[in-house]
Design a protein around this motif. Structure first.
Motif, PDB file in Angstrom:
ATOM      1  N   ASN A   1       0.893  -1.357  -0.243  1.00  0.00           N
ATOM      2  CA  ASN A   1      -0.153   0.140   0.406  1.00  0.00           C
ATOM      3  C   ASN A   1       0.708   1.370   0.222  1.00  0.00           C
ATOM      4  O   ASN A   1       0.435   2.216   0.668  1.00  0.00           O
ATOM      5  CB  ASN A   1      -0.952  -0.388   1.315  1.00  0.00           C
ATOM      6  CG  ASN A   1      -2.648   0.346   1.249  1.00  0.00           C
ATOM      7  OD1 ASN A   1      -2.624   0.540  -0.084  1.00  0.00           O
ATOM      8  ND2 ASN A   1      -2.683   1.266   1.479  1.00  0.00           N
TER       9      ASN A   1
ATOM     10  N   TRP B   1       0.730   5.425   2.154  1.00  0.00           N
ATOM     11  CA  TRP B   1       1.366   5.645   3.354  1.00  0.00           C
ATOM     12  C   TRP B   1       1.424   7.384   3.566  1.00  0.00           C
ATOM     13  O   TRP B   1       1.553   8.129   2.372  1.00  0.00           O
ATOM     14  CB  TRP B   1       2.970   5.399   2.648  1.00  0.00           C
ATOM     15  CG  TRP B   1       3.531   3.923   2.739  1.00  0.00           C
ATOM     16  CD1 TRP B   1       2.503   2.649   2.892  1.00  0.00           C
ATOM     17  CD2 TRP B   1       5.013   3.298   2.722  1.00  0.00           C
ATOM     18  NE1 TRP B   1       3.000   1.686   2.442  1.00  0.00           N
ATOM     19  CE2 TRP B   1       4.132   1.774   2.663  1.00  0.00           C
ATOM     20  CE3 TRP B   1       6.309   3.657   2.554  1.00  0.00           C
ATOM     21  CZ2 TRP B   1       5.203   0.776   2.566  1.00  0.00           C
ATOM     22  CZ3 TRP B   1       6.592   2.813   2.373  1.00  0.00           C
ATOM     23  CH2 TRP B   1       6.804   0.916   2.106  1.00  0.00           C
TER      24      TRP B   1
ATOM     25  N   TYR C   1       1.801   3.672  12.310  1.00  0.00           N
ATOM     26  CA  TYR C   1       0.981   3.930  12.470  1.00  0.00           C
ATOM     27  C   TYR C   1       1.531   5.708  13.458  1.00  0.00           C
ATOM     28  O   TYR C   1       2.797   5.237  13.447  1.00  0.00           O
ATOM     29  CB  TYR C   1      -0.317   4.200  13.562  1.00  0.00           C
ATOM     30  CG  TYR C   1       0.557   3.624  15.013  1.00  0.00           C
ATOM     31  CD1 TYR C   1       0.785   4.349  15.862  1.00  0.00           C
ATOM     32  CD2 TYR C   1       0.692   2.463  15.125  1.00  0.00           C
ATOM     33  CE1 TYR C   1       1.098   3.770  17.204  1.00  0.00           C
ATOM     34  CE2 TYR C   1       0.969   1.526  16.422  1.00  0.00           C
ATOM     35  CZ  TYR C   1       1.852   2.751  17.541  1.00  0.00           C
ATOM     36  OH  TYR C   1       1.981   2.134  18.828  1.00  0.00           O
TER      37      TYR C   1
ATOM     38  N   THR D   1      -2.237  -3.513   6.242  1.00  0.00           N
ATOM     39  CA  THR D   1      -1.249  -2.379   5.721  1.00  0.00           C
ATOM     40  C   THR D   1      -2.461  -2.406   4.487  1.00  0.00           C
ATOM     41  O   THR D   1      -2.520  -0.673   3.870  1.00  0.00           O
ATOM     42  CB  THR D   1      -0.413  -2.270   4.626  1.00  0.00           C
ATOM     43  OG1 THR D   1       0.235  -3.068   4.501  1.00  0.00           O
ATOM     44  CG2 THR D   1       1.563  -1.974   5.612  1.00  0.00           C
TER      45      THR D   1
ATOM     46  N   GLN E   1      -6.139  -1.282   3.550  1.00  0.00           N
ATOM     47  CA  GLN E   1      -7.573   0.071   3.886  1.00  0.00           C
ATOM     48  C   GLN E   1      -8.584  -1.121   5.133  1.00  0.00           C
ATOM     49  O   GLN E   1      -9.098   0.037   6.176  1.00  0.00           O
ATOM     50  CB  GLN E   1      -8.113   0.475   2.752  1.00  0.00           C
ATOM     51  CG  GLN E   1      -9.801   1.354   3.384  1.00  0.00           C
ATOM     52  CD  GLN E   1      -8.093   2.395   3.550  1.00  0.00           C
ATOM     53  OE1 GLN E   1      -7.138   2.470   2.984  1.00  0.00           O
ATOM     54  NE2 GLN E   1      -8.466   3.237   4.980  1.00  0.00           N
TER      55      GLN E   1
ATOM     56  N   TYR F   1      -7.772  -3.033   7.721  1.00  0.00           N
ATOM     57  CA  TYR F   1      -7.028  -3.028   9.095  1.00  0.00           C
ATOM     58  C   TYR F   1      -6.419  -1.402   9.545  1.00  0.00           C
ATOM     59  O   TYR F   1      -6.428  -1.351  10.857  1.00  0.00           O
ATOM     60  CB  TYR F   1      -6.130  -3.768   9.530  1.00  0.00           C
ATOM     61  CG  TYR F   1      -7.006  -4.977   9.041  1.00  0.00           C
ATOM     62  CD1 TYR F   1      -7.118  -5.848  10.538  1.00  0.00           C
ATOM     63  CD2 TYR F   1      -6.913  -6.208   8.316  1.00  0.00           C
ATOM     64  CE1 TYR F   1      -7.697  -6.435  10.715  1.00  0.00           C
ATOM     65  CE2 TYR F   1      -7.594  -7.495   8.226  1.00  0.00           C
ATOM     66  CZ  TYR F   1      -7.497  -7.431   9.402  1.00  0.00           C
ATOM     67  OH  TYR F   1      -8.349  -9.179   9.529  1.00  0.00           O
ATOM     68  N   GLN F   2      -6.256  -0.790   8.018  1.00  0.00           N
ATOM     69  CA  GLN F   2      -5.584   0.598   8.979  1.00  0.00           C
ATOM     70  C   GLN F   2      -6.821   1.501   8.732  1.00  0.00           C
ATOM     71  O   GLN F   2      -6.548   2.343   9.702  1.00  0.00           O
ATOM     72  CB  GLN F   2      -5.207   1.383   7.076  1.00  0.00           C
ATOM     73  CG  GLN F   2      -3.504   0.783   7.386  1.00  0.00           C
ATOM     74  CD  GLN F   2      -2.588   0.739   8.249  1.00  0.00           C
ATOM     75  OE1 GLN F   2      -2.328   2.730   8.158  1.00  0.00           O
ATOM     76  NE2 GLN F   2      -2.262  -0.346   8.857  1.00  0.00           N
ATOM     77  N   THR F   3      -8.362   1.490   8.669  1.00  0.00           N
ATOM     78  CA  THR F   3      -9.364   2.417   9.242  1.00  0.00           C
ATOM     79  C   THR F   3      -9.637   1.784  10.964  1.00  0.00           C
ATOM     80  O   THR F   3      -9.709   2.276  11.119  1.00  0.00           O
ATOM     81  CB  THR F   3     -10.414   1.044   8.464  1.00  0.00           C
ATOM     82  OG1 THR F   3     -10.157   1.824   6.966  1.00  0.00           O
ATOM     83  CG2 THR F   3     -11.708   2.023   9.048  1.00  0.00           C
TER      84      THR F   3
ATOM     85  N   ILE G   1      -6.864   1.211  12.666  1.00  0.00           N
ATOM     86  CA  ILE G   1      -5.870   1.188  13.114  1.00  0.00           C
ATOM     87  C   ILE G   1      -6.373   2.916  13.442  1.00  0.00           C
ATOM     88  O   ILE G   1      -6.360   3.683  15.050  1.00  0.00           O
ATOM     89  CB  ILE G   1      -4.719   1.199  12.954  1.00  0.00           C
ATOM     90  CG1 ILE G   1      -4.343   0.250  12.551  1.00  0.00           C
ATOM     91  CG2 ILE G   1      -3.700   2.891  12.939  1.00  0.00           C
ATOM     92  CD1 ILE G   1      -3.501  -0.312  13.579  1.00  0.00           C
TER      93      ILE G   1
ATOM     94  N   PRO H   1      -3.204   6.433  10.908  1.00  0.00           N
ATOM     95  CA  PRO H   1      -2.791   5.389  10.160  1.00  0.00           C
ATOM     96  C   PRO H   1      -1.586   5.657   9.447  1.00  0.00           C
ATOM     97  O   PRO H   1      -1.285   6.866   8.652  1.00  0.00           O
ATOM     98  CB  PRO H   1      -4.002   4.586   9.048  1.00  0.00           C
ATOM     99  CG  PRO H   1      -4.855   6.040   8.865  1.00  0.00           C
ATOM    100  CD  PRO H   1      -4.854   7.076  10.047  1.00  0.00           C
TER     101      PRO H   1
ATOM    102  N   ALA I   1      -0.375   3.244   6.545  1.00  0.00           N
ATOM    103  CA  ALA I   1       0.091   3.005   5.417  1.00  0.00           C
ATOM    104  C   ALA I   1      -1.780   3.527   4.754  1.00  0.00           C
ATOM    105  O   ALA I   1      -1.859   2.312   3.881  1.00  0.00           O
ATOM    106  CB  ALA I   1      -0.757   1.518   5.244  1.00  0.00           C
ATOM    107  N   SER I   2      -2.667   4.567   5.379  1.00  0.00           N
ATOM    108  CA  SER I   2      -3.583   4.819   4.553  1.00  0.00           C
ATOM    109  C   SER I   2      -3.628   6.204   4.412  1.00  0.00           C
ATOM    110  O   SER I   2      -3.062   7.052   5.337  1.00  0.00           O
ATOM    111  CB  SER I   2      -4.616   4.384   5.116  1.00  0.00           C
ATOM    112  OG  SER I   2      -6.462   4.827   4.775  1.00  0.00           O
TER     113      SER I   2
END
Length: 422
Positions: A115, A119, A139, A330, A332, A334-336, A338, A345, A347-348
């Motif tokens: 991703n 970043w 994060y 990384t 979307q 799981y980054q959401t 986070i 986040p 990586a988002s």
């Protein structure tokens, strides 16, 4: 709350490590993952591990929570062993030294699949070394100006400051309205809050260090850097802060002082509002925040972006599976999750989950201008021990040295530390 405390530890931790990577181990169909205490919720990790195991039949995740205290020795030993963990979390300021030692796997060819296009740029830089990528953003968090809405309203301040001049103007109004109260402080600003200082140095066009051939040297001895120091000095003096010139924001904890309700502003991480609420639950409802103002209208000042990266040890026996694990973390999805925990986040670019809280929302806006110190192994020695930036600030604020003399002295010390070979 645990996430914020973990993030504070990640941002503050600097390592001086030594060692070399071991050879690849033998796979035992177990993926060993080391994440730091509080970095991710149990629910997130349970869901992540279940999804990973379902897509990798026969493989199990051995998830181990690590404590920041003592992590230097544990990581140094683990990375040099023949059986290191397969995925690790490390502070973004630690990444350069591990990268330079060759104990982390080169992820350059895998970055797009991890991703990379989403970043946070500064975190991506912290995981890079000599043109290759060894760390992946996880994060982060950054400082904002936390303020007491009631004290602002009483002073007739209807909109948060958006420029440096407006910030000084707000201080003047606050002092005029509340200055007769001996306990009042328009801005609580410890003399050695060097993370806050960086915003003004960077905003003025200054830098901490610059490349000098193959190495780095100090860059504080410039008009731009001095302008940032002078603005910090002006804030310190005009706010009539009761904080000493030789302390930082941790001793005493500035959140405990803000909790008393007599401080109009502090430059802080969002979790410090939660800390203040532990002694004064009402303070949360009185609090909002805005990004650290820039000298340039329409912009926000650059902010120090502290946080964590993810990496794969060079000796991992299951490097391919470890990459798949990082792809999930990384993504979307799981980054959401986070972001929903209250941090930026890594990586988002989607920070919409932070918009519901005014303090987190301000952090998200400011994070777009996030920066990190030079990604060189020796930077850890600048932050640790007798930090020359702290010495510089105290000498200026106490009148022991002029801004010119203080920046020259700090610059010489930084150059000396960056020239040291580990």
């Amino acid at each position: 709350m645990k996430t914020w405390r973990a993030l504070a530890a990640a941002a503050a931790t600097s390592l001086a490590l030594a060692g070399c990577g071991g050879g690849p181990g033998v796979s035992d169909n177990t993926l060993t993952v080391w994440l730091m205490d509080g970095s991710a919720s149990d629910a997130l990790i349970d869901e992540l591990n279940k999804e990973f195991e379902q897509s990798h039949p026969g493989m199990k995740v051995d998830y181990q929570i690590q404590q920041w205290n003592g992590i230097q020795d544990r990581l140094t030993t683990a990375l040099a062993s023949e059986d290191p963990p397969d995925v690790i979390e490390l502070g973004n300021s630690q990444n350069p030294q591990f990268s330079a030692e060759g104990t982390l796997l080169d992820l350059t060819a895998d970055a797009d699949a991890l991703n990379k296009s989403q970043w946070v740029p500064a975190l991506g830089e912290s995981g890079a070394w000599e043109g290759k990528q060894y760390g992946v953003p996880f994060y982060a968090a950054n400082r904002v100006v936390v303020y007491n809405k009631q004290l602002f309203d009483q002073a007739g301040i209807t909109q948060p400051p958006t420029t440096r001049d407006e910030l000084l103007g707000a201080i003047a109004k606050l002092e005029q309205t509340h200055g007769s109260d001996p306990e009042f402080q328009s801005l609580y600003l410890p003399g050695q809050s060097w993370y806050a200082l960086l915003s003004f140095v960077w905003d003025s066009g200054g830098e901490l260090a610059v490349r000098d051939g193959a190495d780095y040297k100090g860059a504080l001895d410039t008009p731009q850097a001095r302008e940032g120091v002078e603005y910090y000095q002006q804030l310190f003096e005009e706010s009539r802060t009761q904080a000493a010139a030789d302390i930082d924001e941790a001793k005493p904890q500035q959140a405990e002082i803000y909790a008393k309700g007599k401080v109009a502003m502090m430059i802080a991480l969002p979790w410090e509002v939660q800390t203040a609420a532990e002694t004064n639950p009402q303070i949360t409802g009185l609090t909002s925040a805005f990004p650290i103002p820039s000298k340039y209208p329409g912009k926000t000042a650059p902010v120090f972006l502290g946080g964590s990266n993810l990496a794969i040890p060079a000796g991992s026996a299951d490097a391919d599976a470890a990459k798949d694990y990082l792809k999930l973390l990384t993504s979307q999805k799981y980054q959401t999750k986070i972001a929903e925990s209250g941090v930026v986040p890594g990586a988002s670019q989607d920070t919409s989950a932070l918009e519901g809280n005014p303090v987190s929302a301000a952090m998200a806006i400011a994070s777009k201008s996030g920066k990190v110190p030079p990604a060189v192994p020796q930077w850890a020695t600048v932050e640790s021990g007798q930090n020359p930036l702290k010495d510089m600030m105290t000498s200026v604020l106490t009148g022991q040295k002029s801004v010119v003399d203080a920046t020259i002295a700090a610059n010489e010390k930084i150059t000396e530390l960056l020239a040291a070979k580990n």
